[in-house]
Design a protein around this motif. Structure first.
Motif, PDB file in Angstrom:
ATOM      1  N   CYS A  25       0.825  -1.212   0.000  1.00 56.87           N
ATOM      2  CA  CYS A  25       0.000   0.000   0.000  1.00 56.87           C
ATOM      3  C   CYS A  25       0.863   1.269   0.000  1.00 56.87           C
ATOM      4  O   CYS A  25       0.362   2.373  -0.143  1.00 56.87           O
ATOM      5  CB  CYS A  25      -0.921   0.005   1.208  1.00 56.87           C
ATOM      6  SG  CYS A  25      -1.859  -1.520   1.374  1.00 56.87           S
ATOM      7  N   PHE A  36      -7.525   0.746  -7.810  1.00 60.81           N
ATOM      8  CA  PHE A  36      -7.038   1.255  -6.522  1.00 60.81           C
ATOM      9  C   PHE A  36      -7.811   2.549  -6.231  1.00 60.81           C
ATOM     10  O   PHE A  36      -8.332   3.188  -7.151  1.00 60.81           O
ATOM     11  CB  PHE A  36      -5.522   1.511  -6.585  1.00 60.81           C
ATOM     12  CG  PHE A  36      -4.716   0.242  -6.727  1.00 60.81           C
ATOM     13  CD1 PHE A  36      -4.368  -0.504  -5.611  1.00 60.81           C
ATOM     14  CD2 PHE A  36      -4.333  -0.219  -7.988  1.00 60.81           C
ATOM     15  CE1 PHE A  36      -3.646  -1.682  -5.740  1.00 60.81           C
ATOM     16  CE2 PHE A  36      -3.617  -1.398  -8.134  1.00 60.81           C
ATOM     17  CZ  PHE A  36      -3.265  -2.130  -6.999  1.00 60.81           C
ATOM     18  N   PRO A  37      -7.842   2.987  -4.955  1.00 64.11           N
ATOM     19  CA  PRO A  37      -8.691   4.144  -4.643  1.00 64.11           C
ATOM     20  C   PRO A  37      -8.190   5.461  -5.208  1.00 64.11           C
ATOM     21  O   PRO A  37      -8.939   6.409  -5.332  1.00 64.11           O
ATOM     22  CB  PRO A  37      -8.703   4.170  -3.111  1.00 64.11           C
ATOM     23  CG  PRO A  37      -7.536   3.367  -2.689  1.00 64.11           C
ATOM     24  CD  PRO A  37      -7.269   2.374  -3.756  1.00 64.11           C
ATOM     25  N   CYS A  46      -0.735   4.952   0.565  1.00 59.58           N
ATOM     26  CA  CYS A  46      -2.138   5.175   0.199  1.00 59.58           C
ATOM     27  C   CYS A  46      -2.815   5.936   1.342  1.00 59.58           C
ATOM     28  O   CYS A  46      -2.546   5.676   2.524  1.00 59.58           O
ATOM     29  CB  CYS A  46      -2.804   3.810  -0.005  1.00 59.58           C
ATOM     30  SG  CYS A  46      -4.590   3.909  -0.198  1.00 59.58           S
ATOM     31  N   GLN A  48      -5.614   5.569   2.496  1.00 59.17           N
ATOM     32  CA  GLN A  48      -6.470   4.695   3.313  1.00 59.17           C
ATOM     33  C   GLN A  48      -5.666   3.826   4.278  1.00 59.17           C
ATOM     34  O   GLN A  48      -6.245   3.055   5.043  1.00 59.17           O
ATOM     35  CB  GLN A  48      -7.305   3.774   2.405  1.00 59.17           C
ATOM     36  CG  GLN A  48      -8.148   4.494   1.388  1.00 59.17           C
ATOM     37  CD  GLN A  48      -9.171   5.428   2.041  1.00 59.17           C
ATOM     38  OE1 GLN A  48      -9.497   5.296   3.227  1.00 59.17           O
ATOM     39  NE2 GLN A  48      -9.664   6.382   1.272  1.00 59.17           N
ATOM     40  N   LEU A  49      -4.351   3.945   4.208  1.00 63.92           N
ATOM     41  CA  LEU A  49      -3.516   3.134   5.099  1.00 63.92           C
ATOM     42  C   LEU A  49      -3.451   3.809   6.471  1.00 63.92           C
ATOM     43  O   LEU A  49      -3.038   4.966   6.581  1.00 63.92           O
ATOM     44  CB  LEU A  49      -2.104   2.995   4.499  1.00 63.92           C
ATOM     45  CG  LEU A  49      -1.170   1.996   5.174  1.00 63.92           C
ATOM     46  CD1 LEU A  49      -1.726   0.569   5.095  1.00 63.92           C
ATOM     47  CD2 LEU A  49       0.222   2.041   4.526  1.00 63.92           C
ATOM     48  N   CYS A  55      -5.880  -1.383   6.552  1.00 59.48           N
ATOM     49  CA  CYS A  55      -6.585  -0.609   5.531  1.00 59.48           C
ATOM     50  C   CYS A  55      -7.909  -0.079   6.113  1.00 59.48           C
ATOM     51  O   CYS A  55      -8.726  -0.864   6.604  1.00 59.48           O
ATOM     52  CB  CYS A  55      -6.863  -1.518   4.340  1.00 59.48           C
ATOM     53  SG  CYS A  55      -7.954  -0.768   3.136  1.00 59.48           S
ATOM     54  N   ILE A  57     -10.507   0.941   4.651  1.00 57.10           N
ATOM     55  CA  ILE A  57     -11.724   0.529   3.931  1.00 57.10           C
ATOM     56  C   ILE A  57     -11.703  -0.977   3.590  1.00 57.10           C
ATOM     57  O   ILE A  57     -12.376  -1.416   2.655  1.00 57.10           O
ATOM     58  CB  ILE A  57     -11.903   1.375   2.642  1.00 57.10           C
ATOM     59  CG1 ILE A  57     -10.683   1.262   1.721  1.00 57.10           C
ATOM     60  CG2 ILE A  57     -12.189   2.837   2.981  1.00 57.10           C
ATOM     61  CD1 ILE A  57     -10.915   1.853   0.331  1.00 57.10           C
ATOM     62  N   LEU A  61     -13.757  -3.008   0.375  1.00 59.80           N
ATOM     63  CA  LEU A  61     -12.986  -3.028  -0.881  1.00 59.80           C
ATOM     64  C   LEU A  61     -13.802  -3.599  -2.047  1.00 59.80           C
ATOM     65  O   LEU A  61     -13.791  -3.045  -3.151  1.00 59.80           O
ATOM     66  CB  LEU A  61     -11.688  -3.830  -0.705  1.00 59.80           C
ATOM     67  CG  LEU A  61     -10.599  -3.172   0.156  1.00 59.80           C
ATOM     68  CD1 LEU A  61      -9.435  -4.136   0.390  1.00 59.80           C
ATOM     69  CD2 LEU A  61     -10.096  -1.882  -0.480  1.00 59.80           C
ATOM     70  N   CYS A  69      -6.640  -3.673  -5.248  1.00 57.77           N
ATOM     71  CA  CYS A  69      -6.316  -3.976  -3.847  1.00 57.77           C
ATOM     72  C   CYS A  69      -6.641  -5.441  -3.545  1.00 57.77           C
ATOM     73  O   CYS A  69      -5.881  -6.136  -2.878  1.00 57.77           O
ATOM     74  CB  CYS A  69      -7.131  -3.107  -2.899  1.00 57.77           C
ATOM     75  SG  CYS A  69      -6.914  -1.344  -3.128  1.00 57.77           S
TER      76      CYS A  69
HETATM   77  S1  SF4 Z   1      -5.658  -2.106   0.467  1.00 54.71           S
HETATM   78 FE1  SF4 Z   1      -6.424  -0.237   1.436  1.00 54.71          FE
HETATM   79  S2  SF4 Z   1      -4.614   0.860   2.113  1.00 54.71           S
HETATM   80 FE2  SF4 Z   1      -3.944  -0.672   0.621  1.00 54.71          FE
HETATM   81  S3  SF4 Z   1      -3.905   0.364  -1.370  1.00 54.71           S
HETATM   82 FE3  SF4 Z   1      -5.931  -0.584  -1.141  1.00 54.71          FE
HETATM   83  S4  SF4 Z   1      -7.237   0.996  -0.227  1.00 54.71           S
HETATM   84 FE4  SF4 Z   1      -5.112   1.617   0.059  1.00 54.71          FE
END
Ligand code: SF4
Ligand code: SF4
Length: 270
Positions: A25, A36-37, A46, A48-49, A55, A57, A61, A69
Protein backbone atom coordinates in the motif's frame (compact mmCIF):
# COMPACT_ATOMS: atom_id res chain seq x y z
CA UNK A 1 14.05 -31.19 -0.93
CA UNK A 2 11.51 -33.37 0.93
CA UNK A 3 7.80 -32.67 0.58
CA UNK A 4 7.76 -31.25 4.14
CA UNK A 5 10.47 -28.78 3.12
CA UNK A 6 8.54 -27.92 -0.03
CA UNK A 7 5.43 -27.28 2.06
CA UNK A 8 7.25 -25.04 4.49
CA UNK A 9 8.85 -23.14 1.61
CA UNK A 10 5.39 -22.68 0.08
CA UNK A 11 4.12 -21.37 3.42
CA UNK A 12 6.74 -18.60 3.35
CA UNK A 13 5.39 -17.51 -0.05
CA UNK A 14 1.87 -16.90 1.30
CA UNK A 15 0.95 -13.40 2.34
CA UNK A 16 0.53 -12.60 6.02
CA UNK A 17 -0.68 -9.00 6.09
CA UNK A 18 -0.94 -8.97 9.90
CA UNK A 19 2.85 -9.30 10.03
CA UNK A 20 3.51 -6.61 7.45
CA UNK A 21 3.85 -2.84 7.53
CA UNK A 22 1.44 -2.33 4.62
CA UNK A 23 4.30 -2.40 2.15
CA UNK A 24 2.25 -2.92 -1.00
CA UNK A 25 0.00 0.00 0.00
CA UNK A 26 3.08 2.21 0.14
CA UNK A 27 5.64 0.82 -2.29
CA UNK A 28 3.49 0.24 -5.38
CA UNK A 29 2.56 2.66 -8.13
CA UNK A 30 -1.26 2.57 -8.22
CA UNK A 31 -3.94 3.90 -10.54
CA UNK A 32 -7.69 4.23 -10.23
CA UNK A 33 -8.15 2.44 -13.53
CA UNK A 34 -6.37 -0.61 -12.13
CA UNK A 35 -8.82 -0.73 -9.22
CA UNK A 36 -7.04 1.25 -6.52
CA UNK A 37 -8.69 4.14 -4.64
CA UNK A 38 -6.36 6.80 -6.01
CA UNK A 39 -3.55 7.44 -8.46
CA UNK A 40 -0.34 7.43 -6.48
CA UNK A 41 3.37 7.22 -7.05
CA UNK A 42 5.49 4.32 -5.79
CA UNK A 43 6.83 5.08 -2.32
CA UNK A 44 3.85 7.22 -1.28
CA UNK A 45 1.48 5.62 1.25
CA UNK A 46 -2.14 5.18 0.20
CA UNK A 47 -4.39 7.63 2.03
CA UNK A 48 -6.47 4.69 3.31
CA UNK A 49 -3.52 3.13 5.10
CA UNK A 50 -3.93 3.68 8.85
CA UNK A 51 -1.11 4.27 11.37
CA UNK A 52 -1.28 0.60 12.45
CA UNK A 53 -0.78 -0.42 8.77
CA UNK A 54 -4.34 -1.67 8.36
CA UNK A 55 -6.59 -0.61 5.53
CA UNK A 56 -9.32 1.84 6.59
CA UNK A 57 -11.72 0.53 3.93
CA UNK A 58 -10.75 -3.15 4.06
CA UNK A 59 -14.30 -4.41 4.64
CA UNK A 60 -15.61 -2.25 1.77
CA UNK A 61 -12.99 -3.03 -0.88
CA UNK A 62 -15.31 -5.31 -2.85
CA UNK A 63 -18.29 -2.96 -2.58
CA UNK A 64 -16.16 -0.05 -3.73
CA UNK A 65 -14.78 -2.03 -6.70
CA UNK A 66 -11.15 -1.90 -5.51
CA UNK A 67 -10.11 -4.80 -7.72
CA UNK A 68 -6.42 -3.90 -7.66
CA UNK A 69 -6.32 -3.98 -3.85
CA UNK A 70 -8.24 -7.25 -3.71
CA UNK A 71 -6.09 -8.98 -6.31
CA UNK A 72 -2.61 -8.01 -5.18
CA UNK A 73 -0.43 -10.75 -3.68
CA UNK A 74 3.21 -10.20 -2.72
CA UNK A 75 4.22 -13.90 -2.47
CA UNK A 76 5.11 -13.34 1.20
CA UNK A 77 7.60 -10.56 0.45
CA UNK A 78 5.78 -8.12 2.77
CA UNK A 79 6.19 -10.04 6.00
CA UNK A 80 9.69 -11.21 5.05
CA UNK A 81 10.86 -7.61 4.61
CA UNK A 82 8.93 -6.30 7.65
CA UNK A 83 9.71 -9.06 10.13
CA UNK A 84 12.97 -10.43 8.82
CA UNK A 85 15.04 -7.91 6.92
CA UNK A 86 13.86 -4.78 8.75
CA UNK A 87 12.74 -6.16 12.12
CA UNK A 88 11.96 -3.19 14.40
CA UNK A 89 12.65 -0.70 11.63
CA UNK A 90 9.56 0.07 9.58
CA UNK A 91 9.27 2.82 6.97
CA UNK A 92 7.12 5.00 9.25
CA UNK A 93 9.54 4.99 12.15
CA UNK A 94 12.45 5.37 9.77
CA UNK A 95 11.25 7.59 6.92
CA UNK A 96 14.84 8.11 5.77
CA UNK A 97 14.89 4.40 4.91
CA UNK A 98 11.53 4.28 3.15
CA UNK A 99 12.99 4.33 -0.38
CA UNK A 100 15.47 1.61 0.45
CA UNK A 101 12.75 -0.53 2.08
CA UNK A 102 10.59 -0.17 -1.08
CA UNK A 103 13.48 -1.29 -3.28
CA UNK A 104 14.18 -4.30 -1.05
CA UNK A 105 10.48 -5.18 -1.03
CA UNK A 106 10.33 -5.12 -4.85
CA UNK A 107 13.47 -7.25 -5.04
CA UNK A 108 12.17 -9.85 -2.57
CA UNK A 109 8.80 -9.82 -4.34
CA UNK A 110 10.44 -10.73 -7.66
CA UNK A 111 12.56 -13.45 -6.06
CA UNK A 112 9.64 -14.96 -4.16
CA UNK A 113 7.55 -14.93 -7.34
CA UNK A 114 10.25 -16.80 -9.26
CA UNK A 115 10.70 -19.31 -6.42
CA UNK A 116 6.92 -19.85 -6.40
CA UNK A 117 6.97 -20.65 -10.14
CA UNK A 118 9.92 -23.00 -9.67
CA UNK A 119 8.03 -24.85 -6.93
CA UNK A 120 5.06 -25.20 -9.26
CA UNK A 121 7.34 -26.48 -12.04
CA UNK A 122 8.97 -28.92 -9.61
CA UNK A 123 5.60 -30.55 -9.01
CA UNK A 124 5.36 -31.24 -12.76
CA UNK A 125 8.69 -32.99 -13.37
CA UNK A 126 9.95 -36.39 -12.33
CA UNK A 127 13.42 -36.48 -13.91
CA UNK A 128 15.91 -36.33 -11.03
CA UNK A 129 18.58 -34.22 -12.78
CA UNK A 130 15.94 -31.73 -13.82
CA UNK A 131 14.51 -31.62 -10.31
CA UNK A 132 18.01 -30.96 -8.97
CA UNK A 133 18.34 -28.03 -11.35
CA UNK A 134 15.11 -26.57 -9.97
CA UNK A 135 16.24 -27.09 -6.39
CA UNK A 136 19.54 -25.34 -7.13
CA UNK A 137 17.73 -22.40 -8.71
CA UNK A 138 15.37 -22.11 -5.74
CA UNK A 139 18.29 -22.26 -3.31
CA UNK A 140 20.07 -19.53 -5.29
CA UNK A 141 16.96 -17.33 -5.19
CA UNK A 142 16.49 -17.85 -1.45
CA UNK A 143 20.12 -17.07 -0.83
CA UNK A 144 19.70 -13.72 -2.60
CA UNK A 145 16.90 -12.80 -0.19
CA UNK A 146 19.27 -13.32 2.76
CA UNK A 147 22.03 -11.01 1.52
CA UNK A 148 22.80 -7.87 3.51
CA UNK A 149 20.66 -5.05 2.11
CA UNK A 150 23.55 -3.14 0.48
CA UNK A 151 24.62 -6.29 -1.38
CA UNK A 152 21.09 -7.31 -2.30
CA UNK A 153 20.41 -3.97 -3.91
CA UNK A 154 23.47 -4.30 -6.12
CA UNK A 155 22.28 -7.61 -7.57
CA UNK A 156 21.12 -7.53 -11.19
CA UNK A 157 18.32 -10.09 -11.38
CA UNK A 158 18.40 -10.31 -15.18
CA UNK A 159 20.58 -13.42 -15.33
CA UNK A 160 18.63 -15.24 -12.61
CA UNK A 161 15.36 -14.25 -14.22
CA UNK A 162 16.63 -15.57 -17.58
CA UNK A 163 17.50 -18.97 -16.09
CA UNK A 164 14.13 -19.28 -14.35
CA UNK A 165 12.26 -18.29 -17.52
CA UNK A 166 14.20 -20.84 -19.51
CA UNK A 167 13.23 -23.76 -17.27
CA UNK A 168 9.62 -22.58 -17.06
CA UNK A 169 9.45 -22.41 -20.85
CA UNK A 170 10.86 -25.93 -21.10
CA UNK A 171 8.22 -27.28 -18.72
CA UNK A 172 5.45 -25.33 -20.48
CA UNK A 173 6.45 -26.55 -23.95
CA UNK A 174 6.58 -30.10 -22.68
CA UNK A 175 3.05 -29.85 -21.30
CA UNK A 176 1.88 -28.37 -24.62
CA UNK A 177 3.65 -30.97 -26.77
CA UNK A 178 2.33 -33.86 -24.66
CA UNK A 179 -1.20 -32.54 -25.06
CA UNK A 180 -0.60 -31.38 -28.68
CA UNK A 181 -2.55 -28.28 -27.76
CA UNK A 182 -0.07 -25.50 -28.19
CA UNK A 183 -1.83 -22.16 -28.35
CA UNK A 184 -1.82 -20.48 -31.76
CA UNK A 185 -3.28 -17.28 -30.39
CA UNK A 186 -2.73 -15.20 -27.31
CA UNK A 187 -5.70 -12.86 -27.33
CA UNK A 188 -8.85 -14.30 -25.82
CA UNK A 189 -10.32 -11.05 -24.51
CA UNK A 190 -13.97 -11.76 -23.63
CA UNK A 191 -13.94 -15.10 -25.44
CA UNK A 192 -16.72 -17.48 -24.53
CA UNK A 193 -15.27 -20.93 -23.80
CA UNK A 194 -18.22 -22.00 -21.66
CA UNK A 195 -18.13 -25.77 -20.93
CA UNK A 196 -15.30 -26.39 -23.42
CA UNK A 197 -12.73 -29.08 -22.99
CA UNK A 198 -9.49 -27.09 -22.53
CA UNK A 199 -7.46 -29.88 -20.97
CA UNK A 200 -3.74 -29.40 -21.61
CA UNK A 201 -4.22 -26.09 -23.45
CA UNK A 202 -1.30 -23.69 -23.23
CA UNK A 203 -2.60 -20.23 -22.30
CA UNK A 204 0.77 -18.98 -21.06
CA UNK A 205 0.99 -15.17 -21.31
CA UNK A 206 -2.43 -15.05 -23.00
CA UNK A 207 -4.83 -12.15 -22.59
CA UNK A 208 -7.94 -13.74 -21.09
CA UNK A 209 -9.53 -10.65 -19.61
CA UNK A 210 -13.29 -11.24 -19.14
CA UNK A 211 -13.06 -14.64 -20.87
CA UNK A 212 -15.82 -17.05 -19.92
CA UNK A 213 -14.33 -20.29 -18.58
CA UNK A 214 -17.44 -21.37 -16.70
CA UNK A 215 -17.78 -25.14 -16.53
CA UNK A 216 -14.68 -25.77 -18.67
CA UNK A 217 -12.51 -28.83 -18.20
CA UNK A 218 -9.07 -27.52 -17.26
CA UNK A 219 -6.86 -30.49 -16.42
CA UNK A 220 -3.21 -29.58 -17.01
CA UNK A 221 -4.23 -26.26 -18.56
CA UNK A 222 -1.28 -23.88 -18.38
CA UNK A 223 -2.06 -20.34 -17.19
CA UNK A 224 1.53 -19.15 -16.75
CA UNK A 225 1.42 -15.34 -16.74
CA UNK A 226 -2.06 -15.24 -18.33
CA UNK A 227 -4.10 -12.11 -17.69
CA UNK A 228 -7.27 -13.49 -16.10
CA UNK A 229 -8.81 -10.26 -14.83
CA UNK A 230 -12.60 -10.63 -14.64
CA UNK A 231 -12.46 -14.07 -16.25
CA UNK A 232 -15.54 -16.03 -15.25
CA UNK A 233 -14.54 -19.19 -13.38
CA UNK A 234 -17.83 -19.74 -11.58
CA UNK A 235 -18.79 -23.42 -11.22
CA UNK A 236 -15.41 -24.39 -12.68
CA UNK A 237 -12.86 -26.94 -11.57
CA UNK A 238 -9.34 -25.50 -11.73
CA UNK A 239 -7.88 -27.93 -9.22
CA UNK A 240 -5.57 -29.44 -11.85
CA UNK A 241 -4.71 -26.25 -13.75
CA UNK A 242 -1.01 -25.38 -13.68
CA UNK A 243 1.01 -22.22 -13.01
CA UNK A 244 -2.09 -20.52 -11.63
CA UNK A 245 -1.12 -17.90 -9.02
CA UNK A 246 -3.08 -16.43 -6.14
CA UNK A 247 -2.97 -13.01 -7.78
CA UNK A 248 -4.53 -14.37 -10.99
CA UNK A 249 -7.28 -16.14 -9.04
CA UNK A 250 -7.97 -13.05 -6.91
CA UNK A 251 -8.62 -11.10 -10.10
CA UNK A 252 -11.17 -13.57 -11.53
CA UNK A 253 -14.88 -13.94 -10.86
CA UNK A 254 -15.46 -17.20 -9.01
CA UNK A 255 -18.07 -18.59 -6.65
CA UNK A 256 -18.49 -21.19 -3.93
CA UNK A 257 -18.59 -23.94 -6.58
CA UNK A 258 -15.22 -22.99 -8.05
CA UNK A 259 -12.54 -25.57 -7.27
CA UNK A 260 -8.96 -24.37 -6.89
CA UNK A 261 -5.53 -26.02 -6.70
CA UNK A 262 -4.67 -26.89 -3.09
CA UNK A 263 -1.88 -24.29 -3.11
CA UNK A 264 -4.34 -21.43 -3.73
CA UNK A 265 -6.60 -19.85 -1.09
CA UNK A 266 -10.23 -19.09 -1.83
CA UNK A 267 -10.73 -15.31 -2.16
CA UNK A 268 -12.82 -14.04 0.76
CA UNK A 269 -15.19 -12.12 -1.53
CA UNK A 270 -16.50 -15.22 -3.37
S1 SF4 B 1 -5.66 -2.11 0.47
FE1 SF4 B 1 -6.42 -0.24 1.44
S2 SF4 B 1 -4.61 0.86 2.11
FE2 SF4 B 1 -3.94 -0.67 0.62
S3 SF4 B 1 -3.91 0.36 -1.37
FE3 SF4 B 1 -5.93 -0.58 -1.14
S4 SF4 B 1 -7.24 1.00 -0.23
FE4 SF4 B 1 -5.11 1.62 0.06
S1 SF4 C 1 2.88 -6.40 1.06
FE1 SF4 C 1 1.99 -8.45 1.11
S2 SF4 C 1 1.84 -9.00 3.27
FE2 SF4 C 1 2.13 -6.77 3.12
S3 SF4 C 1 0.05 -5.91 3.17
FE3 SF4 C 1 0.64 -6.17 1.01
S4 SF4 C 1 -0.11 -8.21 0.42
FE4 SF4 C 1 -0.12 -8.10 2.68
Amino acid sequence: MKSDDTNSLRATLRIDCDKCSGLCCMALYCTKTDGFPENKEAGVPCKQLMPDFRCRIHSMLAKKGMKGCLAYDCFGAGQKVTQGIYANEDWKKNPEKATEICRVFMMVFQLHQMIWYLLEALSLVTDESERRKFHDLMAAGRQLTTLPVEEMLKVDLTAYHGKVNQVLKQVSSRIASVSSKKANNSDYFGKNFKKSNLNGRDFSMAIMVAANLEGCSLKGTNFLGADLRDANIKNTDLSEAVFLTQMQVNATLGNSNTKLPTTISRPAVW
